[in-house]
Design a protein around this motif. Structure first.
Motif, PDB file in Angstrom:
ATOM      1  N   ARG B  40       0.826  -1.216   0.000  1.00  0.00           N
ATOM      2  CA  ARG B  40       0.000   0.000   0.000  1.00  0.00           C
ATOM      3  C   ARG B  40       0.858   1.263   0.000  1.00  0.00           C
ATOM      4  NH1 ARG B  40      -5.410  -0.078   1.504  1.00  0.00           N
ATOM      5  NH2 ARG B  40      -5.055   1.927   2.510  1.00  0.00           N
ATOM      6  N   ASP B  44       1.326   4.225  -2.892  1.00  0.00           N
ATOM      7  CA  ASP B  44       0.991   5.577  -2.422  1.00  0.00           C
ATOM      8  C   ASP B  44      -0.460   5.674  -1.945  1.00  0.00           C
ATOM      9  OD1 ASP B  44       1.783   8.047  -1.669  1.00  0.00           O
ATOM     10  OD2 ASP B  44       1.883   8.925  -3.667  1.00  0.00           O
ATOM     11  N   LEU B  45      -0.999   4.533  -1.482  1.00  0.00           N
ATOM     12  CA  LEU B  45      -2.361   4.563  -0.940  1.00  0.00           C
ATOM     13  C   LEU B  45      -2.350   4.983   0.522  1.00  0.00           C
ATOM     14  CD1 LEU B  45      -3.909   1.381  -2.564  1.00  0.00           C
ATOM     15  CD2 LEU B  45      -4.798   3.689  -2.782  1.00  0.00           C
ATOM     16  N   ASP B  46      -1.205   4.811   1.193  1.00  0.00           N
ATOM     17  CA  ASP B  46      -1.027   5.288   2.559  1.00  0.00           C
ATOM     18  C   ASP B  46       0.191   6.190   2.568  1.00  0.00           C
ATOM     19  OD1 ASP B  46      -3.126   3.799   3.618  1.00  0.00           O
ATOM     20  OD2 ASP B  46      -1.860   2.035   3.901  1.00  0.00           O
ATOM     21  N   PRO B  65      -2.751   9.585  -9.155  1.00  0.00           N
ATOM     22  CA  PRO B  65      -3.483   8.648 -10.021  1.00  0.00           C
ATOM     23  C   PRO B  65      -2.613   8.118 -11.165  1.00  0.00           C
ATOM     24  CG  PRO B  65      -4.871  10.517  -9.507  1.00  0.00           C
ATOM     25  CD  PRO B  65      -3.500  10.851  -8.988  1.00  0.00           C
ATOM     26  N   ARG B  68      -0.375   5.439  -9.757  1.00  0.00           N
ATOM     27  CA  ARG B  68      -1.066   4.181  -9.451  1.00  0.00           C
ATOM     28  C   ARG B  68      -1.481   3.438 -10.714  1.00  0.00           C
ATOM     29  NH1 ARG B  68      -4.279   7.465  -5.586  1.00  0.00           N
ATOM     30  NH2 ARG B  68      -2.868   7.723  -3.826  1.00  0.00           N
ATOM     31  N   ARG B  69      -1.614   4.153 -11.841  1.00  0.00           N
ATOM     32  CA  ARG B  69      -1.887   3.445 -13.096  1.00  0.00           C
ATOM     33  C   ARG B  69      -0.639   2.703 -13.573  1.00  0.00           C
ATOM     34  NH1 ARG B  69      -5.812   7.612 -14.195  1.00  0.00           N
ATOM     35  NH2 ARG B  69      -4.225   9.078 -14.887  1.00  0.00           N
ATOM     36  N   TYR B  73      -1.803  -1.719  -7.532  1.00  0.00           N
ATOM     37  CA  TYR B  73      -1.976  -2.559  -6.357  1.00  0.00           C
ATOM     38  C   TYR B  73      -3.253  -3.367  -6.492  1.00  0.00           C
ATOM     39  CZ  TYR B  73      -3.381  -3.463  -1.468  1.00  0.00           C
ATOM     40  OH  TYR B  73      -3.805  -4.037  -0.290  1.00  0.00           O
ATOM     41  N   GLU B  77      -8.675  -8.843  -1.044  1.00  0.00           N
ATOM     42  CA  GLU B  77     -10.116  -8.828  -1.299  1.00  0.00           C
ATOM     43  C   GLU B  77     -10.429  -7.550  -2.062  1.00  0.00           C
ATOM     44  OE1 GLU B  77     -12.163  -9.277   2.401  1.00  0.00           O
ATOM     45  OE2 GLU B  77     -10.966 -11.019   2.937  1.00  0.00           O
ATOM     46  N   GLY B  79     -11.995  -4.434  -3.887  1.00  0.00           N
ATOM     47  CA  GLY B  79     -13.203  -3.683  -3.554  1.00  0.00           C
ATOM     48  C   GLY B  79     -14.075  -3.464  -4.776  1.00  0.00           C
ATOM     49  N   TRP B  80     -15.359  -3.214  -4.553  1.00  0.00           N
ATOM     50  CA  TRP B  80     -16.337  -3.011  -5.639  1.00  0.00           C
ATOM     51  C   TRP B  80     -17.133  -1.769  -5.328  1.00  0.00           C
ATOM     52  CZ3 TRP B  80     -15.215  -6.428  -9.348  1.00  0.00           C
ATOM     53  CH2 TRP B  80     -14.424  -7.507  -8.949  1.00  0.00           C
ATOM     54  N   TRP B  81     -17.539  -1.045  -6.362  1.00  0.00           N
ATOM     55  CA  TRP B  81     -18.217   0.221  -6.098  1.00  0.00           C
ATOM     56  C   TRP B  81     -19.487   0.395  -6.920  1.00  0.00           C
ATOM     57  CZ3 TRP B  81     -13.508  -0.419  -8.533  1.00  0.00           C
ATOM     58  CH2 TRP B  81     -13.470  -0.097  -9.896  1.00  0.00           C
ATOM     59  N   ARG B 128      -9.331  -6.856 -13.952  1.00  0.00           N
ATOM     60  CA  ARG B 128      -9.641  -5.420 -13.971  1.00  0.00           C
ATOM     61  C   ARG B 128      -8.365  -4.582 -13.992  1.00  0.00           C
ATOM     62  NH1 ARG B 128     -13.014  -4.063  -8.688  1.00  0.00           N
ATOM     63  NH2 ARG B 128     -10.986  -3.908  -7.714  1.00  0.00           N
ATOM     64  N   THR B 129      -7.366  -5.040 -13.242  1.00  0.00           N
ATOM     65  CA  THR B 129      -6.104  -4.302 -13.204  1.00  0.00           C
ATOM     66  C   THR B 129      -5.247  -4.597 -14.440  1.00  0.00           C
ATOM     67  OG1 THR B 129      -6.133  -4.310 -10.811  1.00  0.00           O
ATOM     68  CG2 THR B 129      -4.008  -3.917 -11.864  1.00  0.00           C
ATOM     69  N   THR B 132      -5.677  -2.613 -17.669  1.00  0.00           N
ATOM     70  CA  THR B 132      -5.220  -1.218 -17.695  1.00  0.00           C
ATOM     71  C   THR B 132      -3.735  -1.125 -18.043  1.00  0.00           C
ATOM     72  OG1 THR B 132      -4.629  -1.168 -15.358  1.00  0.00           O
ATOM     73  CG2 THR B 132      -6.896  -0.601 -15.904  1.00  0.00           C
TER      74      THR B 132
END
Lengths: 266, 197
Positions: B40, B44-46, B65, B68-69, B73, B77, B79-81, B128-129, B132
């Motif tokens: 993480r 750079d999520l934390d 952003p 992170r592209r 990461y 589990e 996440g879904w939105w 999904r990752t 990209t």
């Protein structure tokens, strides 16, 4: 065709207070154990309102911009505390009180000044007889919107953390990732005023309008005033909720587009 | 390719790490030792102190952003939105070959996310990752909920990603998997890294 207001004497109040006394007697006989709370609440209500009357009498007599501003600030301060009390998850530190209060201060003062200068136009424009009741009505409703908006935002962010961080990890910026939460927070904040406008006149007679009618005002003018107040409340609620929700997003994210739930109080 | 120097965050570091292009470095260590915290922090999520760069470009030199592209990461589990599977992909047509290779039916596009099993979520999260096309993958136990066949497909896809020049940091508890997929192993113990042969 304004009728004269019918004055309420002390004898009238004493007579009406028999209803509360009867209430207390009933509570004692039925052992509801709320007689004490009833007594305290009744005395508080009388004391607080009497105090308010004394303050208003003094303010109306002086018509001082400084003291009117002091009274208005105190009202905003109390409303801010009320917002804080309605948050299940609070922002850490000074932000917990500052964000809600700041959003309300911004929205309520803008809308109140707009109404005073633009529509009501008393002389002088800050005359407390008009400024304080208008501010009070706008604050009371804006407060609900700000509190609901903030509470919805923080609980959504905490609940949807995994989904939001998944979007961030895929390269979304913080505004994209927060959009669903922001939308729901604003919708929730605006629902009460929409419902209130839809029901006004059919289900409920608004307190302000009722008060004007009792004070002898012409119904047409009373209704015009009420419509004006509803517009002001709707505008104030939207502005306050917008400021609070976007302020909350600003605080709970950072410039590196991270979700910062560590800035909620544990 | 990926350079990490003096990475420090609460519970982790200071840490040094290097992943070459086409290389897979496994991250091992007991639960709670900070493996996920490491991934993480690199994504750079934390917030974390220290220098992290990709091909010589420090992450501060670009917007988060964009970083992170490039350095993607994938959580244990994911996440879904949104409501359906398809809503989580920017380009479903391009993702479809990957999704079917991972053993999911083509009509899963319309499935509600709530219906997905843990393993399906993990595979879709990876797909999904991958579509990209990041330069670097940070995988956090990507096969913990998968059977042997699905695990083999995931390892195959990651191998192809490396063959195209991508770098991988792969957190896994499974020693046999580490031996299969990684050229080096970094062990994290109480927030400190030690290189193992």
């Amino acid at each position: 065709m304004n009728a004269a207001a019918i004055p309420v004497s002390n004898l009238d109040l004493a007579l009406a207070s028999m209803l509360v006394v009867a209430n207390g007697a009933l509570a004692i006989v039925l052992r509801l154990r709320i007689a004490g709370a009833l007594a305290v609440a009744t005395v508080r209500m009388m004391l607080q309102l009497t105090l308010t009357a004394l303050v208003l009498i003094a303010l109306f007599r002086t018509v001082s911009p400084l003291w009117t501003a002091v009274a208005a600030t105190a009202m905003v301060g109390f409303a801010g505390r009320e917002i804080l009390a309605r948050q299940e998850r609070r922002l850490a530190g000074w932000w917990a009180y500052g964000l809600g209060t700041g959003a309300m201060l911004l929205a309520a003062s803008l809308v109140t000044i707009f109404a005073l200068v633009g529509q009501v136009q008393p002389d002088p424009w800050y005359h407390p007889r008009w400024a304080l009741p208008l501010l009070g009505m706008i604050l009371g409703n804006t407060m609900t919107g700000v509190a609901l908006g903030l509470d919805t935002l923080t609980s959504r962010l905490a609940r949807d953390r995994a989904g939001i961080e998944a979007q961030l990890a895929l390269g979304a910026d913080r505004h994209e990732a927060m959009r669903p939460a922001a939308r729901q927070a604003l919708r929730t904040a605006l629902m009460p005023i929409i419902n209130a406008m839809a029901a006004t006149g059919l289900v409920s007679l608004p307190g302000m309008m009722t008060g004007q009618l009792l004070a002898g005002a012409d119904p047409e003018q009373a209704v015009r005033y009420q419509i004006l107040v509803m517009f002001l409340i709707a505008g104030g609620t939207a502005a306050g909720a917008l400021a609070a929700v976007f302020g909350g997003i600003y605080r709970l994210t950072d410039s590196r587009h991270r979700l910062r739930l560590d800035r909620l109080a544990g | 390719m990926l350079r990490v120097d003096d990475l420090v965050r609460p519970g982790l570091g200071p840490l040094r790490l290097h992943v070459a292009a086409g290389e897979c470095v496994a991250v091992a260590g007991p639960s709670g030792s900070g493996k996920s915290l490491l991934l993480r922090a690199v994504a750079d999520l934390d917030p974390a102190d220290g220098a992290v760069s990709l091909d010589g470009a420090g992450r501060e030199s670009m917007a988060a952003p964009a970083w992170r592209r490039l350095v993607a990461y994938v959580a244990t589990e994911p996440g879904w939105w949104a409501d359906t599977v398809r809503d989580h992909f920017t380009d479903w047509a391009r993702a479809l070959p990957l999704v079917t290779r991972l053993g999911l039916p083509a009509d899963c596009a319309g499935w509600p996310v709530t219906r997905l099993s843990t393993g399906e979520r993990q595979r879709l999260g990876l797909a999904r990752t991958l579509v990209t096309q990041p330069r670097m993958l940070l995988l956090d136990e990507p096969t913990s909920g998968l059977d042997d066949a699905a695990t083999a497909v995931v390892e195959e896809l990651v191998a192809e990603f490396r063959a195209d020049g991508g770098g991988v940091l792969w957190v896994t508890h499974d020693a046999a998997q580490r031996a299969r997929v990684a050229s080096r192993v970094v062990r994290i113990r109480a927030g400190r890294a030690e290189e193992a042969a």
